[in-house]
Design an enzyme around this catalytic site. Sequence first.
Site, PDB file in Angstrom:
ATOM      1  N   LYS A  13       0.867  -0.849   0.130  1.00 38.46           N
ATOM      2  CA  LYS A  13       0.139   0.060  -0.143  1.00 38.46           C
ATOM      3  C   LYS A  13       1.020   0.926   0.063  1.00 38.46           C
ATOM      4  O   LYS A  13       1.142   2.227  -0.487  1.00 38.46           O
ATOM      5  CB  LYS A  13      -0.444   0.198   0.692  1.00 38.46           C
ATOM      6  CG  LYS A  13      -2.089  -1.309   1.757  1.00 38.46           C
ATOM      7  CD  LYS A  13      -3.023  -1.321   2.819  1.00 38.46           C
ATOM      8  CE  LYS A  13      -2.336  -1.400   3.834  1.00 38.46           C
ATOM      9  NZ  LYS A  13      -1.422  -2.113   4.168  1.00 38.46           N
ATOM     10  N   ARG A  88      -9.789   0.885   8.817  1.00 38.65           N
ATOM     11  CA  ARG A  88      -9.233  -0.514   9.246  1.00 38.65           C
ATOM     12  C   ARG A  88     -10.474  -1.541   9.893  1.00 38.65           C
ATOM     13  O   ARG A  88      -9.994  -2.525  10.434  1.00 38.65           O
ATOM     14  CB  ARG A  88      -8.016  -0.386  10.356  1.00 38.65           C
ATOM     15  CG  ARG A  88      -6.373  -0.831   9.606  1.00 38.65           C
ATOM     16  CD  ARG A  88      -5.944  -0.881  10.824  1.00 38.65           C
ATOM     17  NE  ARG A  88      -4.072  -1.255  10.450  1.00 38.65           N
ATOM     18  CZ  ARG A  88      -3.401  -0.605   9.323  1.00 38.65           C
ATOM     19  NH1 ARG A  88      -3.791   0.175   8.697  1.00 38.65           N
ATOM     20  NH2 ARG A  88      -2.277  -1.764   9.610  1.00 38.65           N
ATOM     21  N   ARG A 127      11.503  -5.334   4.978  1.00 42.57           N
ATOM     22  CA  ARG A 127      11.855  -3.780   4.540  1.00 42.57           C
ATOM     23  C   ARG A 127      12.582  -2.779   5.009  1.00 42.57           C
ATOM     24  O   ARG A 127      12.816  -3.229   6.218  1.00 42.57           O
ATOM     25  CB  ARG A 127      10.183  -3.353   5.105  1.00 42.57           C
ATOM     26  CG  ARG A 127       9.321  -1.951   4.616  1.00 42.57           C
ATOM     27  CD  ARG A 127       8.542  -1.607   5.464  1.00 42.57           C
ATOM     28  NE  ARG A 127       7.900  -2.641   5.591  1.00 42.57           N
ATOM     29  CZ  ARG A 127       6.500  -2.621   6.340  1.00 42.57           C
ATOM     30  NH1 ARG A 127       4.995  -1.999   5.116  1.00 42.57           N
ATOM     31  NH2 ARG A 127       5.514  -3.477   7.206  1.00 42.57           N
ATOM     32  N   ARG A 160      11.070  -1.038  11.061  1.00 38.61           N
ATOM     33  CA  ARG A 160      10.867  -0.556  11.402  1.00 38.61           C
ATOM     34  C   ARG A 160       9.632  -1.650  13.048  1.00 38.61           C
ATOM     35  O   ARG A 160      10.318  -3.311  12.875  1.00 38.61           O
ATOM     36  CB  ARG A 160       8.489  -0.623  11.143  1.00 38.61           C
ATOM     37  CG  ARG A 160       8.923   0.295  10.767  1.00 38.61           C
ATOM     38  CD  ARG A 160       7.109   0.124   9.231  1.00 38.61           C
ATOM     39  NE  ARG A 160       6.010  -0.505  10.000  1.00 38.61           N
ATOM     40  CZ  ARG A 160       4.870  -0.396   9.604  1.00 38.61           C
ATOM     41  NH1 ARG A 160       4.820   0.489   8.278  1.00 38.61           N
ATOM     42  NH2 ARG A 160       4.502  -1.344   9.943  1.00 38.61           N
ATOM     43  N   ARG A 171      -0.081  -9.180  13.431  1.00 37.10           N
ATOM     44  CA  ARG A 171      -1.141  -8.449  12.304  1.00 37.10           C
ATOM     45  C   ARG A 171      -1.618  -8.841  11.218  1.00 37.10           C
ATOM     46  O   ARG A 171      -2.696  -8.596  10.819  1.00 37.10           O
ATOM     47  CB  ARG A 171       0.430  -7.250  12.113  1.00 37.10           C
ATOM     48  CG  ARG A 171       0.564  -6.603  12.784  1.00 37.10           C
ATOM     49  CD  ARG A 171       2.009  -6.049  12.413  1.00 37.10           C
ATOM     50  NE  ARG A 171       1.920  -4.784  11.238  1.00 37.10           N
ATOM     51  CZ  ARG A 171       3.280  -5.065  10.356  1.00 37.10           C
ATOM     52  NH1 ARG A 171       4.006  -5.287  10.875  1.00 37.10           N
ATOM     53  NH2 ARG A 171       2.778  -4.197   9.403  1.00 37.10           N
TER      54      ARG A 171
HETATM   55  P1  AP5 Z   1       5.027  -1.828   1.581  1.00 37.99           P
HETATM   56  O1  AP5 Z   1       4.625  -1.089   0.694  1.00 37.99           O
HETATM   57  O2  AP5 Z   1       5.088  -0.882   3.219  1.00 37.99           O
HETATM   58  O3  AP5 Z   1       3.402  -2.163   2.598  1.00 37.99           O
HETATM   59  P2  AP5 Z   1       2.097  -1.537   3.880  1.00 37.99           P
HETATM   60  O4  AP5 Z   1       1.134  -2.657   2.521  1.00 37.99           O
HETATM   61  O5  AP5 Z   1       2.344  -0.360   3.058  1.00 37.99           O
HETATM   62  O6  AP5 Z   1       2.346  -2.755   4.898  1.00 37.99           O
HETATM   63  P3  AP5 Z   1       2.610  -2.700   6.246  1.00 37.99           P
HETATM   64  O7  AP5 Z   1       3.352  -2.951   6.558  1.00 37.99           O
HETATM   65  O8  AP5 Z   1       2.427  -0.771   5.919  1.00 37.99           O
HETATM   66  O9  AP5 Z   1       1.053  -1.710   6.174  1.00 37.99           O
HETATM   67  P4  AP5 Z   1       0.325  -1.742   7.190  1.00 37.99           P
HETATM   68  O10 AP5 Z   1      -1.220  -2.179   7.214  1.00 37.99           O
HETATM   69  O11 AP5 Z   1       0.505  -3.213   8.600  1.00 37.99           O
HETATM   70  O12 AP5 Z   1       0.686  -0.825   8.358  1.00 37.99           O
HETATM   71  P5  AP5 Z   1       0.234   0.679   9.102  1.00 37.99           P
HETATM   72  O13 AP5 Z   1       1.963   1.753   8.701  1.00 37.99           O
HETATM   73  O14 AP5 Z   1      -0.296   1.015   8.508  1.00 37.99           O
HETATM   74  O15 AP5 Z   1       5.180  -2.758   0.732  1.00 37.99           O
HETATM   75  C1  AP5 Z   1       5.861  -4.072   2.064  1.00 37.99           C
HETATM   76  C2  AP5 Z   1       6.888  -4.386   1.759  1.00 37.99           C
HETATM   77  O16 AP5 Z   1       7.337  -4.887   0.356  1.00 37.99           O
HETATM   78  C3  AP5 Z   1       8.595  -3.069   1.076  1.00 37.99           C
HETATM   79  O17 AP5 Z   1       9.591  -3.594   1.910  1.00 37.99           O
HETATM   80  C4  AP5 Z   1       8.286  -3.033  -0.577  1.00 37.99           C
HETATM   81  O18 AP5 Z   1       9.624  -2.672  -0.573  1.00 37.99           O
HETATM   82  C5  AP5 Z   1       7.882  -4.325  -0.794  1.00 37.99           C
HETATM   83  N1  AP5 Z   1       7.298  -4.719  -1.781  1.00 37.99           N
HETATM   84  C6  AP5 Z   1       6.130  -3.798  -1.675  1.00 37.99           C
HETATM   85  N2  AP5 Z   1       5.846  -3.804  -3.239  1.00 37.99           N
HETATM   86  C7  AP5 Z   1       6.173  -5.391  -3.750  1.00 37.99           C
HETATM   87  C8  AP5 Z   1       6.744  -6.051  -4.613  1.00 37.99           C
HETATM   88  N3  AP5 Z   1       5.185  -5.589  -5.823  1.00 37.99           N
HETATM   89  N4  AP5 Z   1       7.353  -7.374  -5.030  1.00 37.99           N
HETATM   90  C9  AP5 Z   1       7.918  -7.157  -3.904  1.00 37.99           C
HETATM   91  N5  AP5 Z   1       8.398  -6.375  -2.654  1.00 37.99           N
HETATM   92  C10 AP5 Z   1       6.978  -5.509  -2.939  1.00 37.99           C
HETATM   93  O19 AP5 Z   1       0.192   0.194  10.271  1.00 37.99           O
HETATM   94  C11 AP5 Z   1       0.595   0.115  11.813  1.00 37.99           C
HETATM   95  C12 AP5 Z   1       0.460  -0.454  12.305  1.00 37.99           C
HETATM   96  O20 AP5 Z   1       0.006   1.466  13.335  1.00 37.99           O
HETATM   97  C13 AP5 Z   1      -0.856  -1.216  12.633  1.00 37.99           C
HETATM   98  O21 AP5 Z   1      -0.424  -1.844  13.140  1.00 37.99           O
HETATM   99  C14 AP5 Z   1      -1.636  -0.626  13.843  1.00 37.99           C
HETATM  100  O22 AP5 Z   1      -1.280  -0.610  15.347  1.00 37.99           O
HETATM  101  C15 AP5 Z   1      -1.751   1.057  13.774  1.00 37.99           C
HETATM  102  N6  AP5 Z   1      -2.915   1.893  12.750  1.00 37.99           N
HETATM  103  C16 AP5 Z   1      -2.818   1.679  11.807  1.00 37.99           C
HETATM  104  N7  AP5 Z   1      -3.622   2.569  11.274  1.00 37.99           N
HETATM  105  C17 AP5 Z   1      -4.282   2.473  11.979  1.00 37.99           C
HETATM  106  C18 AP5 Z   1      -6.697   2.353  11.971  1.00 37.99           C
HETATM  107  N8  AP5 Z   1      -6.588   3.119  10.569  1.00 37.99           N
HETATM  108  N9  AP5 Z   1      -6.802   2.145  12.990  1.00 37.99           N
HETATM  109  C19 AP5 Z   1      -6.135   1.313  13.662  1.00 37.99           C
HETATM  110  N10 AP5 Z   1      -4.796   1.158  13.867  1.00 37.99           N
HETATM  111  C20 AP5 Z   1      -4.129   2.496  12.956  1.00 37.99           C
HETATM  112 MG    MG Z   2       2.754   1.189   5.213  1.00 39.85          MG
END
Ligand code: AP5
Ligand code: MG
Length: 223
Positions: A13, A88, A127, A160, A171
């Site tokens: 994402k 979410r 990552r 991270r 997660r």
């Molecule tokens: P990346 O693009 O970083 O993936 P992502 O989908 O953004 O994954 P996240 O881990 O950031 O999602 P998340 O939902 O767990 O975390 P968030 O920060 O939102 O890609 C991942 C890796 O793969 C990278 O290394 C990239 O280079 C590689 N890659 C990408 N595309 C690729 C491809 N096509 N092929 C190969 N490699 C590839 O949330 C973190 C925490 O915050 C949550 O756990 C929660 O505690 C809290 N939080 C955030 N928002 C909320 C909410 N709305 N409500 C409650 N808690 C929340």
């Molecule tokens: Mg992300």
Amino acid sequence: MKIVLLGAPGAGKGTQAQSISKYFNIPHISTGDIFRKNISEGTKLGKTAKRYMDAGQLVPDQLTLDLIEDRLNQEDCHRGYLLDGYPRTVVQADFLEEMLRRKHDQLDCALLIAVPREAILDRITGRRICPSCGASYHLKHNPPLKKDTCDICGHQVIQRLDDKAETVEERLDVYDEQTKPLISFYDERCILKSVDGTRAINQIFNDIVKVLSEVRLHDHTQE
Ligand code: AP5
Ligand code: MG
């Protein structure tokens, strides 16, 4: 254009959001990035959020609602935005829908980046992110041009805290239980689109541009 990005942790994402935001000229709003910024600044919100995030749990809904409403009311969101990591839960999706309804508005698209659970672990453990601008890299699949250095702002990239293998499993379970139901939530509203997230980053982006260009044709705020 008002877009919600859906997909498991590690689906890509954040990676795609950066390019989408630039291409369609809409702000990229990641609640995860907002929480990480609060953590690095040591705010009260950051301290509370950190407890949940480090454990792989969702931050309680109540803490996300005002935050997102304030952010979406800012000037740069006037002509649209790309939400990454929000909503979410169904509570958050209902809140967003109601907030938009009050403005006689609605989302244009919920875009799912579909990646099966088996493919996720390698992505997340490899990552590295930029703590300053939020850019996301991968040691093998998408390394920074200069080792350990963000291409965009030159900061040192880091791993991270919630990207350890044990936390990632938690997660993914939380995603299956609490976030996956949003796929049918938006399908019922006929705004769900999906792209295959297992392909190369630029191929996925090309698919996304096709899908969103089609959506934009029907978007009244672009007229
Ligand atoms: P990346 O693009 O970083 O993936 P992502 O989908 O953004 O994954 P996240 O881990 O950031 O999602 P998340 O939902 O767990 O975390 P968030 O920060 O939102 O890609 C991942 C890796 O793969 C990278 O290394 C990239 O280079 C590689 N890659 C990408 N595309 C690729 C491809 N096509 N092929 C190969 N490699 C590839 O949330 C973190 C925490 O915050 C949550 O756990 C929660 O505690 C809290 N939080 C955030 N928002 C909320 C909410 N709305 N409500 C409650 N808690 C929340
Ligand atoms: Mg992300």
